[in-house]
Enzyme design. Structure first.
Site, PDB file in Angstrom:
ATOM      1  N   TYR A   1       0.861  -1.189   0.000  1.00 27.34           N
ATOM      2  CA  TYR A   1       0.000   0.000   0.000  1.00 27.34           C
ATOM      3  C   TYR A   1       0.894   1.235   0.000  1.00 27.34           C
ATOM      4  O   TYR A   1       2.037   1.191   0.477  1.00 27.34           O
ATOM      5  CB  TYR A   1      -0.897  -0.027   1.246  1.00 27.34           C
ATOM      6  CG  TYR A   1      -2.015   0.990   1.243  1.00 27.34           C
ATOM      7  CD1 TYR A   1      -2.907   1.077   0.181  1.00 27.34           C
ATOM      8  CD2 TYR A   1      -2.193   1.853   2.326  1.00 27.34           C
ATOM      9  CE1 TYR A   1      -3.933   2.006   0.199  1.00 27.34           C
ATOM     10  CE2 TYR A   1      -3.234   2.778   2.347  1.00 27.34           C
ATOM     11  CZ  TYR A   1      -4.091   2.848   1.275  1.00 27.34           C
ATOM     12  OH  TYR A   1      -5.114   3.779   1.279  1.00 27.34           O
TER      13      TYR A   1
ATOM     14  N   SER B   1     -18.777  -4.689  -4.109  1.00 28.77           N
ATOM     15  CA  SER B   1     -17.914  -4.211  -3.022  1.00 28.77           C
ATOM     16  C   SER B   1     -18.663  -3.141  -2.238  1.00 28.77           C
ATOM     17  O   SER B   1     -19.718  -2.659  -2.678  1.00 28.77           O
ATOM     18  CB  SER B   1     -16.633  -3.608  -3.609  1.00 28.77           C
ATOM     19  OG  SER B   1     -16.947  -2.442  -4.351  1.00 28.77           O
TER      20      SER B   1
ATOM     21  N   VAL C   1     -17.752  -0.068  -1.835  1.00 28.04           N
ATOM     22  CA  VAL C   1     -17.791   1.138  -2.677  1.00 28.04           C
ATOM     23  C   VAL C   1     -18.885   0.972  -3.725  1.00 28.04           C
ATOM     24  O   VAL C   1     -19.707   1.875  -3.940  1.00 28.04           O
ATOM     25  CB  VAL C   1     -16.439   1.396  -3.379  1.00 28.04           C
ATOM     26  CG1 VAL C   1     -16.553   2.588  -4.321  1.00 28.04           C
ATOM     27  CG2 VAL C   1     -15.328   1.631  -2.374  1.00 28.04           C
TER      28      VAL C   1
ATOM     29  N   ARG D   1     -18.032 -10.605 -10.538  1.00 28.90           N
ATOM     30  CA  ARG D   1     -17.398 -11.836 -11.029  1.00 28.90           C
ATOM     31  C   ARG D   1     -18.446 -12.941 -11.079  1.00 28.90           C
ATOM     32  O   ARG D   1     -19.331 -13.007 -10.218  1.00 28.90           O
ATOM     33  CB  ARG D   1     -16.254 -12.249 -10.098  1.00 28.90           C
ATOM     34  CG  ARG D   1     -15.098 -11.297 -10.153  1.00 28.90           C
ATOM     35  CD  ARG D   1     -13.866 -11.920  -9.548  1.00 28.90           C
ATOM     36  NE  ARG D   1     -13.908 -12.044  -8.106  1.00 28.90           N
ATOM     37  CZ  ARG D   1     -12.957 -12.589  -7.381  1.00 28.90           C
ATOM     38  NH1 ARG D   1     -11.884 -13.112  -7.980  1.00 28.90           N
ATOM     39  NH2 ARG D   1     -13.035 -12.660  -6.059  1.00 28.90           N
TER      40      ARG D   1
ATOM     41  N   ARG E   1     -20.179 -16.339 -10.440  1.00 29.49           N
ATOM     42  CA  ARG E   1     -20.139 -17.065  -9.171  1.00 29.49           C
ATOM     43  C   ARG E   1     -21.298 -18.032  -9.079  1.00 29.49           C
ATOM     44  O   ARG E   1     -22.335 -17.822  -9.746  1.00 29.49           O
ATOM     45  CB  ARG E   1     -20.208 -16.077  -8.010  1.00 29.49           C
ATOM     46  CG  ARG E   1     -21.525 -15.279  -8.007  1.00 29.49           C
ATOM     47  CD  ARG E   1     -21.510 -14.097  -7.068  1.00 29.49           C
ATOM     48  NE  ARG E   1     -20.519 -13.142  -7.472  1.00 29.49           N
ATOM     49  CZ  ARG E   1     -19.618 -12.599  -6.636  1.00 29.49           C
ATOM     50  NH1 ARG E   1     -19.619 -12.886  -5.375  1.00 29.49           N
ATOM     51  NH2 ARG E   1     -18.756 -11.749  -7.071  1.00 29.49           N
TER      52      ARG E   1
ATOM     53  N   GLY F   1      -8.975   1.127  -7.541  1.00 33.55           N
ATOM     54  CA  GLY F   1      -8.511  -0.079  -6.860  1.00 33.55           C
ATOM     55  C   GLY F   1      -7.971  -1.055  -7.878  1.00 33.55           C
ATOM     56  O   GLY F   1      -8.151  -0.882  -9.097  1.00 33.55           O
ATOM     57  N   GLY F   2      -7.292  -2.080  -7.382  1.00 34.29           N
ATOM     58  CA  GLY F   2      -6.704  -3.084  -8.281  1.00 34.29           C
ATOM     59  C   GLY F   2      -6.848  -4.478  -7.704  1.00 34.29           C
ATOM     60  O   GLY F   2      -5.861  -5.174  -7.482  1.00 34.29           O
ATOM     61  N   MET F   3      -8.113  -4.882  -7.439  1.00 32.59           N
ATOM     62  CA  MET F   3      -8.339  -6.141  -6.718  1.00 32.59           C
ATOM     63  C   MET F   3      -7.744  -7.365  -7.431  1.00 32.59           C
ATOM     64  O   MET F   3      -7.384  -8.328  -6.779  1.00 32.59           O
ATOM     65  CB  MET F   3      -9.845  -6.362  -6.496  1.00 32.59           C
ATOM     66  CG  MET F   3     -10.503  -5.411  -5.524  1.00 32.59           C
ATOM     67  SD  MET F   3      -9.735  -5.317  -3.888  1.00 32.59           S
ATOM     68  CE  MET F   3      -9.954  -6.956  -3.238  1.00 32.59           C
TER      69      MET F   3
ATOM     70  N   LYS G   1     -18.378  -7.800   4.165  1.00 32.22           N
ATOM     71  CA  LYS G   1     -17.175  -7.179   4.714  1.00 32.22           C
ATOM     72  C   LYS G   1     -17.023  -7.601   6.173  1.00 32.22           C
ATOM     73  O   LYS G   1     -18.000  -7.646   6.911  1.00 32.22           O
ATOM     74  CB  LYS G   1     -17.309  -5.653   4.612  1.00 32.22           C
ATOM     75  CG  LYS G   1     -16.080  -4.921   5.119  1.00 32.22           C
ATOM     76  CD  LYS G   1     -16.123  -3.436   4.834  1.00 32.22           C
ATOM     77  CE  LYS G   1     -15.835  -3.110   3.397  1.00 32.22           C
ATOM     78  NZ  LYS G   1     -14.473  -3.485   2.954  1.00 32.22           N
TER      79      LYS G   1
HETATM   80  N1  LIG Z   1      -8.761   4.755  -4.069  1.00 30.36           N
HETATM   81  C1  LIG Z   1      -9.468   4.933  -2.966  1.00 30.36           C
HETATM   82  O1  LIG Z   1      -9.492   6.005  -2.355  1.00 30.36           O
HETATM   83  C2  LIG Z   1     -10.260   3.789  -2.443  1.00 30.36           C
HETATM   84  C3  LIG Z   1     -11.213   3.985  -1.438  1.00 30.36           C
HETATM   85  C4  LIG Z   1     -11.966   2.898  -1.028  1.00 30.36           C
HETATM   86  C5  LIG Z   1     -11.737   1.646  -1.580  1.00 30.36           C
HETATM   87  N2  LIG Z   1     -10.768   1.510  -2.521  1.00 30.36           N
HETATM   88  C6  LIG Z   1     -10.514   0.235  -3.193  1.00 30.36           C
HETATM   89  O2  LIG Z   1     -11.761  -0.196  -3.706  1.00 30.36           O
HETATM   90  C7  LIG Z   1     -11.786  -1.610  -3.776  1.00 30.36           C
HETATM   91  C8  LIG Z   1     -13.038  -2.101  -3.083  1.00 30.36           C
HETATM   92  O3  LIG Z   1     -12.941  -1.812  -1.693  1.00 30.36           O
HETATM   93  P1  LIG Z   1     -14.129  -2.220  -0.720  1.00 30.36           P
HETATM   94  O4  LIG Z   1     -13.717  -1.970   0.678  1.00 30.36           O
HETATM   95  O5  LIG Z   1     -15.361  -1.581  -1.218  1.00 30.36           O
HETATM   96  O6  LIG Z   1     -14.181  -3.791  -1.027  1.00 30.36           O
HETATM   97  P2  LIG Z   1     -14.930  -4.945  -0.247  1.00 30.36           P
HETATM   98  O7  LIG Z   1     -16.257  -4.482   0.200  1.00 30.36           O
HETATM   99  O8  LIG Z   1     -14.001  -5.503   0.764  1.00 30.36           O
HETATM  100  O9  LIG Z   1     -15.136  -6.019  -1.408  1.00 30.36           O
HETATM  101  C9  LIG Z   1     -14.074  -6.537  -2.121  1.00 30.36           C
HETATM  102  C10 LIG Z   1     -14.448  -6.547  -3.591  1.00 30.36           C
HETATM  103  O10 LIG Z   1     -13.337  -6.970  -4.377  1.00 30.36           O
HETATM  104  C11 LIG Z   1     -13.749  -8.047  -5.224  1.00 30.36           C
HETATM  105  N3  LIG Z   1     -12.604  -8.933  -5.441  1.00 30.36           N
HETATM  106  C12 LIG Z   1     -11.913  -9.617  -4.508  1.00 30.36           C
HETATM  107  N4  LIG Z   1     -10.901 -10.278  -5.085  1.00 30.36           N
HETATM  108  C13 LIG Z   1     -10.968 -10.006  -6.420  1.00 30.36           C
HETATM  109  C14 LIG Z   1     -10.211 -10.412  -7.545  1.00 30.36           C
HETATM  110  N5  LIG Z   1      -9.156 -11.226  -7.429  1.00 30.36           N
HETATM  111  N6  LIG Z   1     -10.577  -9.948  -8.754  1.00 30.36           N
HETATM  112  C15 LIG Z   1     -11.633  -9.138  -8.900  1.00 30.36           C
HETATM  113  N7  LIG Z   1     -12.393  -8.709  -7.858  1.00 30.36           N
HETATM  114  C16 LIG Z   1     -12.064  -9.162  -6.640  1.00 30.36           C
HETATM  115  C17 LIG Z   1     -14.869  -8.709  -4.467  1.00 30.36           C
HETATM  116  O11 LIG Z   1     -15.661  -9.415  -5.375  1.00 30.36           O
HETATM  117  P3  LIG Z   1     -16.098 -10.952  -5.129  1.00 30.36           P
HETATM  118  O12 LIG Z   1     -17.353 -10.891  -4.333  1.00 30.36           O
HETATM  119  O13 LIG Z   1     -16.275 -11.439  -6.515  1.00 30.36           O
HETATM  120  O14 LIG Z   1     -14.981 -11.626  -4.382  1.00 30.36           O
HETATM  121  C18 LIG Z   1     -15.592  -7.490  -3.917  1.00 30.36           C
HETATM  122  O15 LIG Z   1     -16.388  -6.898  -4.905  1.00 30.36           O
HETATM  123  C19 LIG Z   1     -10.471  -2.069  -3.164  1.00 30.36           C
HETATM  124  O16 LIG Z   1      -9.539  -2.253  -4.177  1.00 30.36           O
HETATM  125  C20 LIG Z   1     -10.067  -0.890  -2.296  1.00 30.36           C
HETATM  126  O17 LIG Z   1      -8.681  -0.846  -2.055  1.00 30.36           O
HETATM  127  C21 LIG Z   1     -10.034   2.544  -2.961  1.00 30.36           C
END
Ligand SMILES: NC(=O)c1ccc[n+]([C@@H]2O[C@H](COP(=O)([O-])OP(=O)(O)OC[C@H]3O[C@@H](n4cnc5c(N)ncnc54)[C@H](OP(=O)(O)O)[C@@H]3O)[C@@H](O)[C@H]2O)c1
Length: 378
Positions: free
Chosen positions: A84, A184, A186, A206, A208, A273-275, A355
């Site tokens: 990070y 997610s 977001v 994705r 499922r 993001g880059g999951m 979550k």
């Molecule tokens: N840039 C910013 O300021 C900011 C702010 C907030 C969040 N984010 C980013 O936004 C993203 C989502 O965060 P969140 O807290 O909302 O997530 P979250 O509620 O924890 O959910 C995770 C999400 O990622 C998906 N995922 C997990 N592994 C994956 C993979 N290998 N390939 C594709 N999708 C995958 C999950 O889908 P499945 O159900 O299919 O597993 C789910 O939709 C993260 O990358 C986080 O770092 C960035």
């Protein structure tokens, strides 16, 4: 209060759930039990629980906090892994987001008082701990009459959705947003804010086994279309969809290439993001012939570049949407702090549909569980 009507043994029943805030009696802060790491690496290996003393008296500008609930977000996992952007000095307490109750204030503190609920105003605060003593400048007060789940998860995901929807394009009624990672936290906030504004959403998840369940969950939040990554193999499905003015990408890799098929000319694609952990694949033709605009968003940067007043205004806007019931909290699974390894493992599994939220004591756990039941039945 949340009134819920349901059937029990064929009889119509109704029950009222108390969603009012926890009101703790005055507490002390002799020590904190925290989840820490002293080296970067696999969270299953490097995270450990420890109990350490806290200063008994407060410096004039400091506050004492009792944490109530803290989510396990992807950035927490990435921070422990050392991938990070934020790398706190080690050893560090894990956790970027959470809600705490103020249980002590130094003589010079003006922005909060005992009993207030607060969230961190800095990155890497260390929210996976029961108590903390910190400068009052490192926290922001939030309204204490939010449900605990919403208070614990207000700072990052709904605020990011809010910024990305309002800051990059000027959307009008009927305009279309396409997003991946749509289930997610977001993504769920994006769907709800968009539906409230009569903006249409194309939501990519994705593929499922429990696809129908996820599709229904997102449709109930107001999603216009929900498709899976597998649907991009079927031209007919994709051709029926409207083209979007704004794209939101938290997956990367091939998912970006897919998404460009649903963007209209001169659309903006915001990556936040880059999951998938894969570099973005952007088709050359889409760049040239659609003249797409690619940019990135990081809330941490937005917070650093904008004033406390602007941040409070954003939080107030999001809290208002929560109170107006425009925004429901994400689906969560509460876990006691001592079971942090279970939560961290679940958070990395994928396809869980929930979550993980750490409850910092039994009382908070009971409160969160009550809220989860109330939301499920509402
Ligand atoms: N840039 C910013 O300021 C900011 C702010 C907030 C969040 N984010 C980013 O936004 C993203 C989502 O965060 P969140 O807290 O909302 O997530 P979250 O509620 O924890 O959910 C995770 C999400 O990622 C998906 N995922 C997990 N592994 C994956 C993979 N290998 N390939 C594709 N999708 C995958 C999950 O889908 P499945 O159900 O299919 O597993 C789910 O939709 C993260 O990358 C986080 O770092 C960035």
């Amino acid at each position: 209060m949340l009134r819920s009507t349901f059937r029990l043994a064929g009889k119509k029943c109704s029950q009222t759930f108390d969603l009012s805030p926890l009101r703790h009696a005055a507490s002390t802060w002799t020590s904190t039990t925290a989840i820490k790491f002293k080296e970067y690496g696999d969270p299953a290996k490097v995270l450990y629980q420890t109990t350490e003393p806290l200063p008994a008296t407060l410096d004039p500008g400091n506050v004492a906090l009792r944490f109530l609930a803290s989510p396990v977000n992807p950035n927490d996992i990435n921070m422990v892994q050392g991938i990070y952007i934020v790398k706190p000095p080690l050893p560090a307490v894990c956790g970027n987001e959470g809600v705490a109750e103020v249980i002590g204030v130094g003589s010079a503190v003006k922005n909060v008082k005992i009993g207030d609920w607060v969230i961190p105003s800095i990155n890497a605060f260390g929210t996976w701990q029961t108590h903390a003593v910190a400068p009052a400048t490192d926290i922001l007060k939030i309204e204490a009459d939010l449900p605990l789940i919403q208070a614990a998860t207000v700072a990052i995901n709904p605020c990011s959705a809010f910024r990305m929807l309002y800051d990059y394009t000027s959307l009008e009624e009927g305009d279309v947003i396409v997003q991946n990672g749509a289930n997610s936290a977001v993504g769920q906030a994006v769907i709800q804010i968009a539906a409230h504004n009569k903006w249409r959403t194309i939501n990519i998840i994705r593929d499922r086994p429990n696809k129908a369940e996820t599709v229904k969950q997102l449709a109930d939040l107001g999603a216009t279309h929900v498709i899976t990554d597998a649907d991009f193999k079927n031209r007919d499905v994709i051709k029926q969809l409207p083209l979007a003015h704004l794209g939101l990408n938290c997956v990367g890799g091939k998912a970006v290439s897919d998404m460009t098929k649903l963007l209209q000319d001169r659309a903006t694609l915001v990556t936040y993001g880059g999951m998938s952990m894969q570099p973005m694949i952007i088709p050359t033709g889409a760049m040239i012939f659609k003249d797409l605009i690619f940019c990135g968003f990081w809330l941490g940067k937005w917070n650093m570049e904008n004033s406390t007043e602007e941040r409070i205004e954003m939080l107030n806007n999001v809290v208002r949407l929560m109170k107006e019931k425009v925004l429901r909290p994400p689906t969560i699974e509460p876990v006691l702090l001592k079971d942090f390894q279970t939560a961290v493992k679940r958070a990395q599994e994928g396809f869980t549909g929930a979550k993980q939220v750490l409850a910092l004591d039994e009382e908070s756990l009971a409160k969160i569980q009550e809220e989860v039941r109330a939301y499920a039945q509402a």
